[in-house]
Motif scaffolding. Structure first.
Motif, PDB file in Angstrom:
ATOM      1  N   VAL A 179       5.213  -7.376   7.405  1.00  0.00           N
ATOM      2  CA  VAL A 179       4.568  -7.972   6.247  1.00  0.00           C
ATOM      3  C   VAL A 179       5.578  -7.959   5.105  1.00  0.00           C
ATOM      4  O   VAL A 179       6.408  -7.047   5.005  1.00  0.00           O
ATOM      5  CB  VAL A 179       3.286  -7.185   5.862  1.00  0.00           C
ATOM      6  N   LEU A 180       5.532  -8.960   4.256  1.00  0.00           N
ATOM      7  CA  LEU A 180       6.428  -9.025   3.102  1.00  0.00           C
ATOM      8  C   LEU A 180       5.771  -8.320   1.924  1.00  0.00           C
ATOM      9  O   LEU A 180       4.697  -8.730   1.476  1.00  0.00           O
ATOM     10  CB  LEU A 180       6.730 -10.477   2.732  1.00  0.00           C
ATOM     11  N   PRO A 181       6.367  -7.234   1.414  1.00  0.00           N
ATOM     12  CA  PRO A 181       5.746  -6.520   0.287  1.00  0.00           C
ATOM     13  C   PRO A 181       5.602  -7.392  -0.952  1.00  0.00           C
ATOM     14  O   PRO A 181       6.364  -8.337  -1.159  1.00  0.00           O
ATOM     15  CB  PRO A 181       6.723  -5.360   0.035  1.00  0.00           C
ATOM     16  N   ARG A 182       4.627  -7.049  -1.774  1.00  0.00           N
ATOM     17  CA  ARG A 182       4.458  -7.668  -3.089  1.00  0.00           C
ATOM     18  C   ARG A 182       5.136  -6.749  -4.099  1.00  0.00           C
ATOM     19  O   ARG A 182       4.590  -5.701  -4.478  1.00  0.00           O
ATOM     20  CB  ARG A 182       2.976  -7.828  -3.427  1.00  0.00           C
ATOM     21  N   PHE A 183       6.335  -7.117  -4.519  1.00  0.00           N
ATOM     22  CA  PHE A 183       7.121  -6.276  -5.412  1.00  0.00           C
ATOM     23  C   PHE A 183       6.655  -6.419  -6.859  1.00  0.00           C
ATOM     24  O   PHE A 183       5.936  -7.348  -7.215  1.00  0.00           O
ATOM     25  CB  PHE A 183       8.599  -6.623  -5.283  1.00  0.00           C
ATOM     26  N   ASP A 184       7.059  -5.462  -7.698  1.00  0.00           N
ATOM     27  CA  ASP A 184       6.668  -5.425  -9.115  1.00  0.00           C
ATOM     28  C   ASP A 184       5.161  -5.420  -9.285  1.00  0.00           C
ATOM     29  O   ASP A 184       4.610  -6.027 -10.214  1.00  0.00           O
ATOM     30  CB  ASP A 184       7.290  -6.601  -9.882  1.00  0.00           C
ATOM     31  N   SER A 185       4.480  -4.739  -8.356  1.00  0.00           N
ATOM     32  CA  SER A 185       3.024  -4.613  -8.426  1.00  0.00           C
ATOM     33  C   SER A 185       2.643  -3.457  -9.357  1.00  0.00           C
ATOM     34  O   SER A 185       3.469  -2.598  -9.660  1.00  0.00           O
ATOM     35  CB  SER A 185       2.458  -4.355  -7.025  1.00  0.00           C
ATOM     36  N   PRO A 186       1.388  -3.408  -9.784  1.00  0.00           N
ATOM     37  CA  PRO A 186       0.967  -2.304 -10.666  1.00  0.00           C
ATOM     38  C   PRO A 186       0.842  -0.968  -9.958  1.00  0.00           C
ATOM     39  O   PRO A 186       0.784   0.082 -10.595  1.00  0.00           O
ATOM     40  CB  PRO A 186      -0.390  -2.775 -11.204  1.00  0.00           C
ATOM     41  N   VAL A 187       0.777  -0.984  -8.600  1.00  0.00           N
ATOM     42  CA  VAL A 187       0.609   0.248  -7.819  1.00  0.00           C
ATOM     43  C   VAL A 187       1.456   0.175  -6.560  1.00  0.00           C
ATOM     44  O   VAL A 187       1.934  -0.904  -6.170  1.00  0.00           O
ATOM     45  CB  VAL A 187      -0.868   0.460  -7.418  1.00  0.00           C
ATOM     46  N   ASN A 188       1.626   1.334  -5.906  1.00  0.00           N
ATOM     47  CA  ASN A 188       2.167   1.388  -4.551  1.00  0.00           C
ATOM     48  C   ASN A 188       0.975   1.576  -3.617  1.00  0.00           C
ATOM     49  O   ASN A 188       0.248   2.568  -3.748  1.00  0.00           O
ATOM     50  CB  ASN A 188       3.117   2.583  -4.385  1.00  0.00           C
ATOM     51  N   ALA A 189       0.752   0.651  -2.701  1.00  0.00           N
ATOM     52  CA  ALA A 189      -0.440   0.766  -1.856  1.00  0.00           C
ATOM     53  C   ALA A 189      -0.343  -0.085  -0.600  1.00  0.00           C
ATOM     54  O   ALA A 189       0.194  -1.205  -0.636  1.00  0.00           O
ATOM     55  CB  ALA A 189      -1.690   0.342  -2.639  1.00  0.00           C
ATOM     56  N   TRP A 190      -0.866   0.468   0.493  1.00  0.00           N
ATOM     57  CA  TRP A 190      -1.165  -0.336   1.675  1.00  0.00           C
ATOM     58  C   TRP A 190      -2.568  -0.894   1.507  1.00  0.00           C
ATOM     59  O   TRP A 190      -3.499  -0.150   1.154  1.00  0.00           O
ATOM     60  CB  TRP A 190      -1.088   0.508   2.940  1.00  0.00           C
ATOM     61  N   VAL A 191      -2.729  -2.179   1.742  1.00  0.00           N
ATOM     62  CA  VAL A 191      -4.018  -2.844   1.585  1.00  0.00           C
ATOM     63  C   VAL A 191      -4.461  -3.338   2.960  1.00  0.00           C
ATOM     64  O   VAL A 191      -3.700  -4.006   3.663  1.00  0.00           O
ATOM     65  CB  VAL A 191      -3.912  -4.043   0.614  1.00  0.00           C
ATOM     66  N   PHE A 192      -5.712  -3.012   3.341  1.00  0.00           N
ATOM     67  CA  PHE A 192      -6.207  -3.420   4.650  1.00  0.00           C
ATOM     68  C   PHE A 192      -7.714  -3.636   4.591  1.00  0.00           C
ATOM     69  O   PHE A 192      -8.368  -3.308   3.586  1.00  0.00           O
ATOM     70  CB  PHE A 192      -5.843  -2.385   5.726  1.00  0.00           C
ATOM     71  N   ASP A 193      -8.261  -4.192   5.653  1.00  0.00           N
ATOM     72  CA  ASP A 193      -9.681  -4.518   5.712  1.00  0.00           C
ATOM     73  C   ASP A 193     -10.517  -3.236   5.600  1.00  0.00           C
ATOM     74  O   ASP A 193     -10.307  -2.282   6.353  1.00  0.00           O
ATOM     75  CB  ASP A 193      -9.996  -5.229   7.031  1.00  0.00           C
ATOM     76  N   GLU A 194     -11.467  -3.238   4.672  1.00  0.00           N
ATOM     77  CA  GLU A 194     -12.295  -2.059   4.437  1.00  0.00           C
ATOM     78  C   GLU A 194     -13.070  -1.624   5.681  1.00  0.00           C
ATOM     79  O   GLU A 194     -13.324  -0.430   5.886  1.00  0.00           O
ATOM     80  CB  GLU A 194     -13.274  -2.346   3.292  1.00  0.00           C
ATOM     81  N   SER A 195     -13.408  -2.569   6.545  1.00  0.00           N
ATOM     82  CA  SER A 195     -14.189  -2.236   7.740  1.00  0.00           C
ATOM     83  C   SER A 195     -13.445  -1.289   8.677  1.00  0.00           C
ATOM     84  O   SER A 195     -14.056  -0.580   9.479  1.00  0.00           O
ATOM     85  CB  SER A 195     -14.573  -3.508   8.500  1.00  0.00           C
ATOM     86  N   LEU A 196     -12.108  -1.251   8.566  1.00  0.00           N
ATOM     87  CA  LEU A 196     -11.318  -0.362   9.429  1.00  0.00           C
ATOM     88  C   LEU A 196     -11.602   1.111   9.146  1.00  0.00           C
ATOM     89  O   LEU A 196     -11.345   1.964  10.002  1.00  0.00           O
ATOM     90  CB  LEU A 196      -9.823  -0.636   9.252  1.00  0.00           C
ATOM     91  N   LEU A 197     -12.123   1.417   7.962  1.00  0.00           N
ATOM     92  CA  LEU A 197     -12.417   2.812   7.627  1.00  0.00           C
ATOM     93  C   LEU A 197     -13.479   3.408   8.550  1.00  0.00           C
ATOM     94  O   LEU A 197     -13.538   4.625   8.727  1.00  0.00           O
ATOM     95  CB  LEU A 197     -12.871   2.923   6.171  1.00  0.00           C
ATOM     96  N   ALA A 198     -14.307   2.562   9.148  1.00  0.00           N
ATOM     97  CA  ALA A 198     -15.359   3.047  10.050  1.00  0.00           C
ATOM     98  C   ALA A 198     -14.874   3.206  11.492  1.00  0.00           C
ATOM     99  O   ALA A 198     -15.636   3.631  12.356  1.00  0.00           O
ATOM    100  CB  ALA A 198     -16.550   2.087  10.017  1.00  0.00           C
TER     101      ALA A 198
END
Length: 336
Positions: A179-198
């Motif tokens: 995946v290509l990171p989004r640089f100069d973002s307000p946070v450092n974070a991995w973003v993924f589908d919330e349903s995966l938490l279950a």
């Protein structure tokens, strides 16, 4: 307030450094770390310096990221075993956010849910570190490996957000991460589908889980001496959401503002002093590592406007942020 990192954070370091053309014994000695760093606690400043040093020696701006992807979560030690014993991914990450300070008290991990997405956020909270690009990318590499280990083929991130700008060709990031990171973002974070938490993580050994949990609880007790650095960690994590007050931090710690201030004064500091130091360190780090505007930076530090931030910056450094940035960018103007 120097942070510490458990020595297990360097599991596999010697082999990896050698594979990148760096003599690990030389690097450890240069960073003033012991030849066998695994058994004890390491200075966060020295750990950060080690990774920066190796990146420069290997002429590889992605050294930290590669090391994190190679090492994976094994350095988390007992915390990893406790996570694997939880019912689902959400519970595992909740455990990680609660006890990560046992592994490193100079960084903060949290989990957020936003509009159908889950964000696993990471931030270095040690204000003594001027530049943390390598350390942050190492941690995001470890997180990617961890999430893939827990989820298998179900791990399909939506995005990787990084506060700093790209250190190398962006295609190199995509090749390593998918995946290509989004640089100069307000946070450092991995973003993924919330349903995966279950997602369930499989059967667990209840007795083993209990023993590991007890061990982590013992490590996790915060002493009065550690309170100032813990408050700074909270401040750094909350500044991006606006101004942070003594009342808010006291409520989070479930004590009165007066009690919190008294505890801090007993350690030779105070809430406003910690807030000032946190803002100052964060400002310098952003000016070094990021290309966001000064107006955005003022907002991230909780200032009402750019002029308020500029006055504070001048008080800290004897010059405006614009002047500081120009001096940093000049050939002979490296900041200390």
């Amino acid at each position: 307030m120097t942070s510490t990192v458990r020595g297990t954070a360097l599991l596999g370091f010697s082999e990896f450094a050698s594979s990148r053309g760096v003599d690990p014994d030389w690097a450890l000695a240069e960073a003033r770390l012991p030849a066998n760093p695994l058994p004890g606690q390491l200075s966060g400043l020295q750990f950060n310096a080690l990774i920066e040093l190796c990146a420069a020696r290997a002429n590889d701006p992605l050294f930290g990221l590669r090391f994190g992807l190679c090492q994976g979560p094994q350095g988390l030690g007992p915390l990893l075993y406790a996570m694997r014993g939880t019912a689902n991914l959400g519970e595992a990450l909740k455990l990680l956010t609660r006890y990560f300070h046992v592994h490193s008290d100079g960084a903060h991990v949290r989990l957020e849910r936003q509009s159908g997405s889950a964000l696993l956020l990471y931030d270095v909270t040690d204000g003594d570190l001027a530049s943390v690009r390598q350390t942050v990318e190492l941690a995001m590499g470890v997180a990617a490996h961890l999430l893939h280990d827990l989820l298998g083929h179900a791990w399909k991130p939506r995005a990787l957000m990084l506060r700093h700008h790209a250190a190398a060709d962006r295609g190199a990031y995509r090749a390593l991460l998918g995946v290509l990171p989004r640089f100069d973002s307000p946070v450092n974070a991995w973003v993924f589908d919330e349903s995966l938490l279950a997602t369930p993580l499989g059967p667990t050994d209840a007795r083993c889980q209990q023993l590991v949990q007890q061990h982590i609880d013992e490590l996790a007790r915060i002493t009065l001496q550690e309170l100032p650095s813990y408050v700074q960690k909270l401040l750094r994590g909350r500044l991006a959401n606006g101004q942070v007050t003594l009342q808010q931090v006291a409520e989070y710690l479930m004590i009165s503002p007066r009690t919190l201030q008294r505890y801090l004064l007993a350690q030779g500091t105070g809430f406003q002093e910690l807030l000032d130091k946190t803002r100052q360190a964060t400002a310098v780090r952003y000016l070094r590592d990021s290309s966001i505007s000064l107006t955005q930076l003022a907002g991230l530090l909780g200032y009402s406007d750019l002029s308020a931030f500029s006055r504070a910056f001048h008080r800290w450094n004897g010059m405006s942020p614009q002047q500081w940035k120009r001096r940093l960018q000049s050939p002979d103007g490296q900041q200390k």
